[in-house]
Design an enzyme around this catalytic site. Structure first.
Site, short mmCIF file in Angstrom:
data_model
loop_
_atom_site.label_atom_id
_atom_site.label_comp_id
_atom_site.label_asym_id
_atom_site.label_seq_id
_atom_site.Cartn_x
_atom_site.Cartn_y
_atom_site.Cartn_z
N LYS A 25 0.85 -1.20 0.00
CA LYS A 25 0.00 0.00 0.00
C LYS A 25 0.88 1.25 0.00
O LYS A 25 0.66 2.18 -0.78
CB LYS A 25 -0.89 0.01 1.24
CG LYS A 25 -1.54 1.34 1.55
CD LYS A 25 -2.44 1.29 2.77
CE LYS A 25 -1.73 1.51 4.07
NZ LYS A 25 -1.40 2.90 4.38
N ASN A 26 1.93 1.25 0.83
CA ASN A 26 2.73 2.47 1.02
C ASN A 26 3.75 2.69 -0.08
O ASN A 26 4.53 3.63 -0.03
CB ASN A 26 3.39 2.44 2.40
CG ASN A 26 2.35 2.57 3.50
OD1 ASN A 26 1.19 2.90 3.21
ND2 ASN A 26 2.73 2.27 4.72
N CYS A 121 -4.41 12.20 12.34
CA CYS A 121 -5.25 11.00 12.44
C CYS A 121 -5.07 10.45 13.84
O CYS A 121 -4.42 11.05 14.69
CB CYS A 121 -4.87 9.99 11.37
SG CYS A 121 -3.25 9.34 11.64
N ARG A 126 0.68 14.49 12.61
CA ARG A 126 1.10 14.25 11.21
C ARG A 126 1.36 15.58 10.47
O ARG A 126 0.71 15.92 9.49
CB ARG A 126 0.05 13.43 10.46
CG ARG A 126 -0.48 12.18 11.15
CD ARG A 126 0.48 11.04 11.29
NE ARG A 126 0.91 10.43 10.06
CZ ARG A 126 0.34 9.38 9.48
NH1 ARG A 126 -0.74 8.88 9.99
NH2 ARG A 126 0.84 8.87 8.37
N PRO A 127 2.27 16.40 10.93
CA PRO A 127 2.56 17.67 10.24
C PRO A 127 3.20 17.42 8.88
O PRO A 127 3.65 16.31 8.59
CB PRO A 127 3.54 18.35 11.19
CG PRO A 127 4.17 17.26 11.97
CD PRO A 127 3.14 16.17 12.08
N ASP A 129 5.47 19.93 7.72
CA ASP A 129 6.48 21.01 7.67
C ASP A 129 7.72 20.63 6.87
O ASP A 129 8.29 21.47 6.16
CB ASP A 129 6.86 21.44 9.09
CG ASP A 129 7.37 20.26 9.93
OD1 ASP A 129 6.66 19.24 10.00
OD2 ASP A 129 8.49 20.34 10.47
N LEU A 130 8.12 19.36 6.94
CA LEU A 130 9.35 18.96 6.22
C LEU A 130 9.09 18.91 4.70
O LEU A 130 9.95 19.27 3.89
CB LEU A 130 9.84 17.60 6.72
CG LEU A 130 10.26 17.59 8.20
CD1 LEU A 130 10.65 16.17 8.64
CD2 LEU A 130 11.41 18.56 8.45
N ASP A 309 4.84 0.46 12.02
CA ASP A 309 3.57 -0.16 11.60
C ASP A 309 3.44 -1.59 12.11
O ASP A 309 2.36 -2.16 12.04
CB ASP A 309 3.46 -0.15 10.07
CG ASP A 309 3.35 1.25 9.52
OD1 ASP A 309 3.53 1.45 8.32
OD2 ASP A 309 3.10 2.17 10.33
N ARG A 401 -8.51 -0.66 5.00
CA ARG A 401 -7.69 0.33 4.29
C ARG A 401 -6.33 -0.26 3.92
O ARG A 401 -5.71 0.15 2.96
CB ARG A 401 -7.46 1.55 5.19
CG ARG A 401 -8.61 2.48 5.34
CD ARG A 401 -8.17 3.69 6.12
NE ARG A 401 -6.93 4.23 5.58
CZ ARG A 401 -6.07 4.98 6.28
NH1 ARG A 401 -6.32 5.29 7.52
NH2 ARG A 401 -4.97 5.44 5.72
C1 EPZ Z 1 4.39 6.75 6.13
O1 EPZ Z 1 3.65 7.81 6.73
C2 EPZ Z 1 3.42 5.58 6.06
N1 EPZ Z 1 2.29 5.93 5.23
C3 EPZ Z 1 2.96 5.21 7.48
O2 EPZ Z 1 2.15 4.05 7.36
C4 EPZ Z 1 4.19 4.86 8.32
O3 EPZ Z 1 3.76 4.57 9.64
C5 EPZ Z 1 5.16 6.04 8.33
O4 EPZ Z 1 5.51 6.38 6.96
C6 EPZ Z 1 6.44 5.74 9.08
O5 EPZ Z 1 7.07 4.64 8.54
C7 EPZ Z 1 2.45 5.91 3.88
O6 EPZ Z 1 3.52 5.65 3.36
C8 EPZ Z 1 1.22 6.24 3.07
P1 EPZ Z 1 6.58 10.08 8.19
P2 EPZ Z 1 4.28 9.30 6.71
O7 EPZ Z 1 6.48 11.34 7.42
O8 EPZ Z 1 5.04 9.53 5.47
C9 EPZ Z 1 6.94 13.34 11.55
C10 EPZ Z 1 0.32 2.70 7.75
O9 EPZ Z 1 0.00 2.13 8.79
N2 EPZ Z 1 6.88 14.30 10.46
O10 EPZ Z 1 7.78 9.23 8.04
O11 EPZ Z 1 3.20 10.27 7.07
C11 EPZ Z 1 5.57 12.70 11.79
O12 EPZ Z 1 4.78 13.50 12.63
C12 EPZ Z 1 0.77 4.13 7.77
O13 EPZ Z 1 0.35 2.15 6.61
C13 EPZ Z 1 7.12 15.64 10.74
O14 EPZ Z 1 7.38 16.03 11.87
O15 EPZ Z 1 5.29 9.18 7.93
C14 EPZ Z 1 5.90 11.38 12.42
O16 EPZ Z 1 6.06 11.58 13.82
C15 EPZ Z 1 0.58 4.75 9.14
N3 EPZ Z 1 7.05 16.56 9.72
C16 EPZ Z 1 7.26 11.02 11.80
O17 EPZ Z 1 7.75 12.22 11.20
C17 EPZ Z 1 6.78 16.17 8.43
O18 EPZ Z 1 6.75 17.05 7.53
C18 EPZ Z 1 7.17 9.96 10.73
O19 EPZ Z 1 6.33 10.45 9.73
C19 EPZ Z 1 6.54 14.81 8.17
C20 EPZ Z 1 6.60 13.89 9.20
#
Ligand code: EPZ
Length: 421
Positions: A25-26, A121, A126-127, A129-130, A309, A401
């Site tokens: 999915k991801n 969620c 889930r910001p 900013d990056l 996950d 999902r």
């Molecule tokens: C991806 O989410 C996955 N979703 C998530 O899977 C997975 O848990 C996550 O990566 C971590 O591996 C998809 O790929 C669609 P991140 P993503 O940006 O990209 C912080 C599932 O169960 N962060 O790596 O949103 C954020 O708050 C889902 O299939 C910032 O601070 O994850 C979090 O604490 C759930 N600023 C951490 O980084 C940003 O701009 C990891 O988030 C972006 C993220």
């Protein structure tokens, strides 16, 4: 409309037999978003037939893409040649976080994007900013107001981008914004997840110039055009890991097919620590356990660390394993909602800030529980399979999902699980 279905799960004997894993999915979600980058037809294979994929395709169709999901062949044929840059309805955008992944490609394609801030969620704020930091370093001007974001850039120019956290989504979005930019972009401290490598493989086939995928520094040299190509999505390591844990929790013996063993190493290692037998066999992995298990600590980390996950499903196994162990969740700030539901089944788990102390109990007892997010829902199914009596799991739309036909796949290996609307 969310189907408020339920799963009814009874204590199930050891799960035995074969499970075939679907596409990730991801990986499918960013790859489908990346088809925006070309006006030519793309054929994406091994696409999992999931709600999240359906919603991503709906978003692309609303933009004007022509797409067809041939479900029985797990294939998507899509052509974004005629898409327009319209703003998408919040109702749809808010359904999946991954909708934000169309920002990078739209910025590349049209030089401007107007998109709703994706909501948080259950597992965290889930910001983004990056993501936005990367876009502005590439020369985009960003305006945020009333929950929507407007990103404009006459021309995107490569730059050096450091990610404060190796965010998966930010890495993907910035790569997709940089592939058609002028000059060289270097992203450091980026995500090294297998899904990043899969996206980069797809973009490289389309003609992008990208080096370093799978390492913490990715270099992109902008090109002027990308072509339509065929691509097969990698296997879903989180779906595979979930079934591995199901085999261990029911003292079963499962052969899980269509996997990439090296993507499963963190889960394999922790299951072996617990005295579970895991045999890697090329694109298959056999998981079986007959003896007593021993509890072990886990700490979630970016790949190749233990995947966040997998935290909830693994907690279900730890809850019924002798001994006390600690789970340290370092990725998301609120990913312990399943603890309350597991404790209602008789688990003995205490949450202290970002850690959960899991004291193994002899048995859990079935009752009514609620899925709070897709991985927590999978964790409840695993617990229910091992628990005494019957468990009714509500809000299963979360589970659907991320898991294709989970009840069919489980029933085939002996699980007593049925869906009631
Ligand atoms: C991806 O989410 C996955 N979703 C998530 O899977 C997975 O848990 C996550 O990566 C971590 O591996 C998809 O790929 C669609 P991140 P993503 O940006 O990209 C912080 C599932 O169960 N962060 O790596 O949103 C954020 O708050 C889902 O299939 C910032 O601070 O994850 C979090 O604490 C759930 N600023 C951490 O980084 C940003 O701009 C990891 O988030 C972006 C993220």
């Amino acid at each position: 409309m969310i189907v408020m279905g339920k799963f009814v799960v009874e204590k199930s004997g050891p799960l035995k037999g074969e499970v075939v894993v679907d596409g990730a999915k991801n990986s499918a979600l960013p790859v489908l978003a990346a088809t925006i980058l070309t006006g030519e037809e793309c054929v994406i294979e091994n696409v999992p037939f999931l709600k999240d994929v359906e919603i991503m395709l709906k978003l692309l169709d609303l933009l004007g893409a022509e797409s067809e999901f041939i479900a029985d062949e797990k294939k998507v044929i899509i052509n974004c040649g005629k898409i327009e840059n319209i703003s998408l309805p919040y109702e749809l955008v808010k359904k999946i976080r991954a909708s934000f992944l169309i920002a990078g490609p739209l910025l590349s394609r049209f030089g401007c994007v107007k998109i709703q801030m994706p909501g948080g969620c259950q597992i965290g704020v889930r910001p983004v900013d990056l993501h936005l930091k990367g876009f502005s370093l590439l020369g985009a001007d960003i305006k945020q107001e009333h929950g929507s974001i407007e990103i404009n850039s006459n021309v995107l120019k490569g730059d050096n981008i450091y990610l404060d956290f190796p965010s998966v989504g930010a890495t993907e979005n910035i790569i997709m914004a940089a592939v058609l930019a002028k000059g060289e972009t270097n992203i450091s401290n980026c995500s090294v997840e297998p899904e990043i490598v899969d996206l980069v493989n797809f973009l490289s086939k389309m003609g992008a110039k990208i080096e370093g995928a799978g390492t913490d520094t990715i270099k992109i040299i902008g090109v002027s055009k990308l072509s339509g190509v065929k691509h097969k999505i990698i296997s879903d390591r989180i779906e595979a890991g979930t079934y591995m844990i199901g085999a261990a929790a029911t003292k079963g013996d499962l052969l899980i097919k269509n996997v990439v063993c090296e993507h499963l190493r963190p889960v394999t290692a922790k299951l072996k620590d617990m005295n579970v037998n895991v045999e890697e066999r090329g694109s298959e992995i056999r998981v079986y356990s007959f003896g007593d298990l021993i509890n072990t600590d886990i700490k979630t980390l970016p790949f190749p660390g233990f995947p966040t996950d997998m935290q909830a499903p693994f907690m279900s196994l730890m809850a019924i394993t002798k001994g006390t162990a600690i789970i340290n969740e370092t990725i998301f700030e609120n990913r312990f909602m399943h603890v309350g539901e597991l404790n209602r089944m008789g688990a003995d788990i205490k949450v202290e800030s970002k850690s959960a102390i899991v004291k193994g109990v002899d048995k859990l007892t079935g009752t009514q529980v609620k899925a709070t997010d897709l991985r927590a829902g999978a964790a409840l199914i695993i617990s229910a399979l091992a628990a005494e009596g019957e468990t009714e799991i509500s809000d299963i739309y979360h589970i659907e999902r991320g898991y294709c036909n989970i009840e069919d796949k489980l029933r085939k290996v002996g699980a007593k699980i049925r869906k009631i609307e």
